[in-house]
Design an enzyme around this catalytic site. Structure first.
Site, PDB file in Angstrom:
ATOM      1  N   GLY A 137     -23.917 117.021 155.043  1.00  0.00           N
ATOM      2  CA  GLY A 137     -25.164 116.799 154.330  1.00  0.00           C
ATOM      3  C   GLY A 137     -25.562 117.917 153.393  1.00  0.00           C
ATOM      4  O   GLY A 137     -25.000 119.020 153.442  1.00  0.00           O
TER       5      GLY A 137
ATOM      6  N   CYS B 289     -22.569 126.125 163.079  1.00  0.00           N
ATOM      7  CA  CYS B 289     -22.618 125.412 161.802  1.00  0.00           C
ATOM      8  C   CYS B 289     -23.229 124.033 162.064  1.00  0.00           C
ATOM      9  O   CYS B 289     -22.719 123.278 162.889  1.00  0.00           O
ATOM     10  CB  CYS B 289     -21.198 125.299 161.272  1.00  0.00           C
ATOM     11  SG  CYS B 289     -21.064 124.338 159.772  1.00  0.00           S
TER      12      CYS B 289
ATOM     13  N   ASN C  33      -9.319 122.742 152.486  1.00  0.00           N
ATOM     14  CA  ASN C  33      -8.736 122.268 153.743  1.00  0.00           C
ATOM     15  C   ASN C  33      -8.309 120.804 153.549  1.00  0.00           C
ATOM     16  O   ASN C  33      -9.156 119.925 153.473  1.00  0.00           O
ATOM     17  CB  ASN C  33      -9.824 122.399 154.826  1.00  0.00           C
ATOM     18  CG  ASN C  33      -9.257 122.322 156.218  1.00  0.00           C
ATOM     19  OD1 ASN C  33      -8.046 122.388 156.414  1.00  0.00           O
ATOM     20  ND2 ASN C  33     -10.129 122.161 157.199  1.00  0.00           N
TER      21      ASN C  33
ATOM     22  N   CYS D 144     -14.798 116.448 149.159  1.00  0.00           N
ATOM     23  CA  CYS D 144     -15.478 116.523 150.466  1.00  0.00           C
ATOM     24  C   CYS D 144     -15.385 115.209 151.234  1.00  0.00           C
ATOM     25  O   CYS D 144     -15.727 114.143 150.724  1.00  0.00           O
ATOM     26  CB  CYS D 144     -16.934 116.906 150.257  1.00  0.00           C
ATOM     27  SG  CYS D 144     -17.901 116.896 151.774  1.00  0.00           S
TER      28      CYS D 144
ATOM     29  N   CYS E  63     -19.314 115.086 146.301  1.00  0.00           N
ATOM     30  CA  CYS E  63     -18.287 115.989 145.767  1.00  0.00           C
ATOM     31  C   CYS E  63     -16.897 115.393 145.977  1.00  0.00           C
ATOM     32  O   CYS E  63     -16.613 114.812 147.036  1.00  0.00           O
ATOM     33  CB  CYS E  63     -18.382 117.348 146.439  1.00  0.00           C
ATOM     34  SG  CYS E  63     -19.989 118.119 146.201  1.00  0.00           S
TER      35      CYS E  63
ATOM     36  N   GLU F 261     -21.683 116.107 163.055  1.00  0.00           N
ATOM     37  CA  GLU F 261     -20.875 117.182 163.632  1.00  0.00           C
ATOM     38  C   GLU F 261     -21.623 118.512 163.653  1.00  0.00           C
ATOM     39  O   GLU F 261     -22.468 118.766 162.805  1.00  0.00           O
ATOM     40  CB  GLU F 261     -19.639 117.421 162.754  1.00  0.00           C
ATOM     41  CG  GLU F 261     -18.730 116.244 162.648  1.00  0.00           C
ATOM     42  CD  GLU F 261     -17.579 116.519 161.698  1.00  0.00           C
ATOM     43  OE1 GLU F 261     -16.836 115.569 161.433  1.00  0.00           O
ATOM     44  OE2 GLU F 261     -17.426 117.653 161.217  1.00  0.00           O
TER      45      GLU F 261
ATOM     46  N   CYS G   2     -16.296 120.273 156.869  1.00  0.00           N
ATOM     47  CA  CYS G   2     -17.303 119.277 157.228  1.00  0.00           C
ATOM     48  C   CYS G   2     -16.804 117.843 157.081  1.00  0.00           C
ATOM     49  O   CYS G   2     -16.055 117.512 156.188  1.00  0.00           O
ATOM     50  CB  CYS G   2     -18.575 119.497 156.422  1.00  0.00           C
ATOM     51  SG  CYS G   2     -18.399 119.276 154.660  1.00  0.00           S
TER      52      CYS G   2
ATOM     53  N   SER H 295     -22.817 126.679 146.743  1.00  0.00           N
ATOM     54  CA  SER H 295     -21.444 126.163 146.617  1.00  0.00           C
ATOM     55  C   SER H 295     -21.154 126.007 145.136  1.00  0.00           C
ATOM     56  O   SER H 295     -21.514 125.011 144.527  1.00  0.00           O
ATOM     57  CB  SER H 295     -21.336 124.805 147.325  1.00  0.00           C
ATOM     58  OG  SER H 295     -21.400 124.994 148.714  1.00  0.00           O
ATOM     59  N   LEU H 296     -20.514 127.012 144.570  1.00  0.00           N
ATOM     60  CA  LEU H 296     -20.304 127.005 143.115  1.00  0.00           C
ATOM     61  C   LEU H 296     -19.001 126.282 142.751  1.00  0.00           C
ATOM     62  O   LEU H 296     -19.001 125.327 141.982  1.00  0.00           O
ATOM     63  CB  LEU H 296     -20.310 128.445 142.590  1.00  0.00           C
ATOM     64  CG  LEU H 296     -20.451 128.578 141.082  1.00  0.00           C
ATOM     65  CD1 LEU H 296     -21.788 128.054 140.590  1.00  0.00           C
ATOM     66  CD2 LEU H 296     -20.256 130.032 140.641  1.00  0.00           C
ATOM     67  N   HIS H 297     -17.906 126.788 143.259  1.00  0.00           N
ATOM     68  CA  HIS H 297     -16.585 126.140 143.164  1.00  0.00           C
ATOM     69  C   HIS H 297     -15.962 126.029 141.776  1.00  0.00           C
ATOM     70  O   HIS H 297     -14.772 125.720 141.663  1.00  0.00           O
ATOM     71  CB  HIS H 297     -16.593 124.739 143.795  1.00  0.00           C
ATOM     72  CG  HIS H 297     -17.165 124.680 145.173  1.00  0.00           C
ATOM     73  ND1 HIS H 297     -17.163 125.739 146.039  1.00  0.00           N
ATOM     74  CD2 HIS H 297     -17.767 123.672 145.846  1.00  0.00           C
ATOM     75  CE1 HIS H 297     -17.742 125.391 147.170  1.00  0.00           C
ATOM     76  NE2 HIS H 297     -18.123 124.147 147.081  1.00  0.00           N
TER      77      HIS H 297
ATOM     78  N   CYS I 212     -23.794 112.191 152.889  1.00  0.00           N
ATOM     79  CA  CYS I 212     -24.343 113.014 151.810  1.00  0.00           C
ATOM     80  C   CYS I 212     -24.340 112.218 150.517  1.00  0.00           C
ATOM     81  O   CYS I 212     -23.409 111.463 150.254  1.00  0.00           O
ATOM     82  CB  CYS I 212     -23.493 114.273 151.655  1.00  0.00           C
ATOM     83  SG  CYS I 212     -24.157 115.424 150.440  1.00  0.00           S
TER      84      CYS I 212
ATOM     85  N   SER J 220     -26.860 126.512 152.868  1.00  0.00           N
ATOM     86  CA  SER J 220     -25.841 126.355 151.824  1.00  0.00           C
ATOM     87  C   SER J 220     -26.164 125.107 151.010  1.00  0.00           C
ATOM     88  O   SER J 220     -26.407 124.034 151.558  1.00  0.00           O
ATOM     89  CB  SER J 220     -24.473 126.200 152.490  1.00  0.00           C
ATOM     90  OG  SER J 220     -23.491 125.899 151.531  1.00  0.00           O
TER      91      SER J 220
END
Ligand code: SAH
Ligand code: SF4
Length: 359
Positions: A173, A116, A304, A130, A127, A90, A347, A228-230, A123, A205
């Site tokens: 990815g 993007c 999301n 994701c 995560c 994508e 993503c 990407s800490l989160h 990947c 990122s």
């Protein structure tokens, strides 16, 4: 099956110049591809016929096939592209309205384009939140397959070659798990004879592969870094992002401190906010101390949701409180507009729908 043709976009201008003599031909080919958006060698009329035919035999200018596009109400567009081996990736065109001024001082609005892009099919990082991770990892994209996503989006949207665009490696990815091809794509994007997207307009990122962040830093590409800490403690981060076992928060902070940052820029820390998981103010407080001494900015992202996930989107009120806490304590913090939310722009979501036959 015959082996697929090589991808011309995989080549830097210098590599092309080595291949095709005299080397000014490389410039001409770059112009055809990146300025005139040619998709075959046959159209490159100022090249000798034999050269065009020879190139056509060995190379393709059209390595990606658009298989789907979704339009969002806010003008964002999400594309699904098929690769030669039938895998799909994508890319998203995000539109933001920017204020610009006429010479007489009056305001004119201008669209600002951000693309993007994906760097891998799937990947490995896995995560928990994701969707890309759910399908597992298939393969790395080549530099040319990364570059082509932007070229096709510019072409499809009639974006003139010289219009300014920003790039974010935030599609499918983990870019730093494919560092050689990603670094090569950064250079191809930046080539003045090509798309001329300055490296300070490109943001990579990463989920935080500390050793690769150090390596990327040493390359001195001039790109922007987003982490990407989160989560602010290792225990929760490990649950959300298994990569944290190999590269914990402290190692990421050290790597960021060693990273060369453009004087006018900051390292972006992305913080995906998930309801009742990481949205309380104690996390905001910890974040503040973690980022102490770093030229940082924080971008809060609404989780999301998608079918089958147990995670929930946080309330607007909690997001605002979190942001306010950080900004009143002197940390730059923005909330990511849910661009293209109605087309599920996070993503992996479009590809997943197609695989499930929903669209
Ligand atoms: N692998 C890299 C870049 C691609 S992911 C990385 O993780 O940084 C790009 C961003 O999308 C990451 O910050 C990721 O956390 C976010 N993301 C993943 N799933 C999401 C979801 N369901 N809702 C919102 N953002 C999501
Ligand atoms: Fe990979 Fe990024 Fe998704 Fe994590 S959030 S699984 S690193 S694409």
């Amino acid at each position: 099956m015959s082996s697929p043709k090589k991808i011309i976009q995989d080549l830097t201008k210098e590599e092309l110049g080595e291949l095709i003599k005299p080397s000014f031909r490389a410039k001409q080919i770059y112009h055809w591809i990146y300025h005139k958006y040619a998709d075959s060698f046959a159209t490159m009329k100022n090249l000798p016929k034999e050269m065009r035919e020879k190139l056509e035999l060995e190379y393709t200018v059209a390595p990606l096939k658009q298989v789907m596009v979704q339009n969002s109400k806010d003008g964002s567009r999400k594309y699904l592209y098929e690769l030669h081996d039938k895998h799909t990736v994508e890319a998203v065109l995000l539109l933001m309205r920017d204020k610009e001024y006429h010479k007489d001082g009056s305001v004119k609005h201008q669209e600002r384009y951000t693309v993007c892009i994906s760097s891998q099919v799937g990947c490995k990082v896995g995560c928990a939140f994701c969707l890309t991770a759910k399908g597992g990892f298939m393969r790395n994209l080549t530099a040319g397959e990364i570059v082509e996503q932007v070229r096709l989006i510019k072409k499809d949207n009639d974006i003139a070659a010289n219009r300014r665009v920003n790039l974010v490696y935030m599609g499918m990815g983990e870019p730093l798990d494919n560092l050689p091809e990603v670094a090569k794509s950064v250079k191809i994007f930046a080539d003045e004879e090509g798309m001329a997207i300055a490296t300070h307009r490109q943001t990579i990122s990463t989920s935080g592969l500390s050793s690769k962040i150090e390596k990327l830093g040493k390359m001195e590409l001039g790109i922007n870094l987003a982490i990407s800490l989160h989560a602010v403690d290792d225990e929760l981060r490990q649950q959300l992002m298994p990569i944290n076992k190999a590269y914990n928060i402290a190692s990421i902070i050290t790597a960021v401190k060693n990273f060369p940052v453009n004087d006018r820029k900051r390292v972006m820390f992305e913080y995906l906010v998930i309801k009742d998981i990481n949205d309380d103010l104690s996390a905001a407080k910890k974040l503040l101390s973690l980022l102490d001494g770093i030229k940082a900015k924080v971008n809060l992202i609404y989780f999301n949701p998608y079918g089958g996930t147990e995670f929930k989107r946080p309330s607007t009120e909690d997001m605002k409180k979190f942001q306010e806490y950080l900004t009143t304590h002197g940390l730059h913090c923005t909330i990511r507009e849910s661009k293209g939310l109605d087309i599920s722009a996070a993503c992996g979501q479009l590809r997943e729908q197609e695989l499930e036959g929903e669209v």
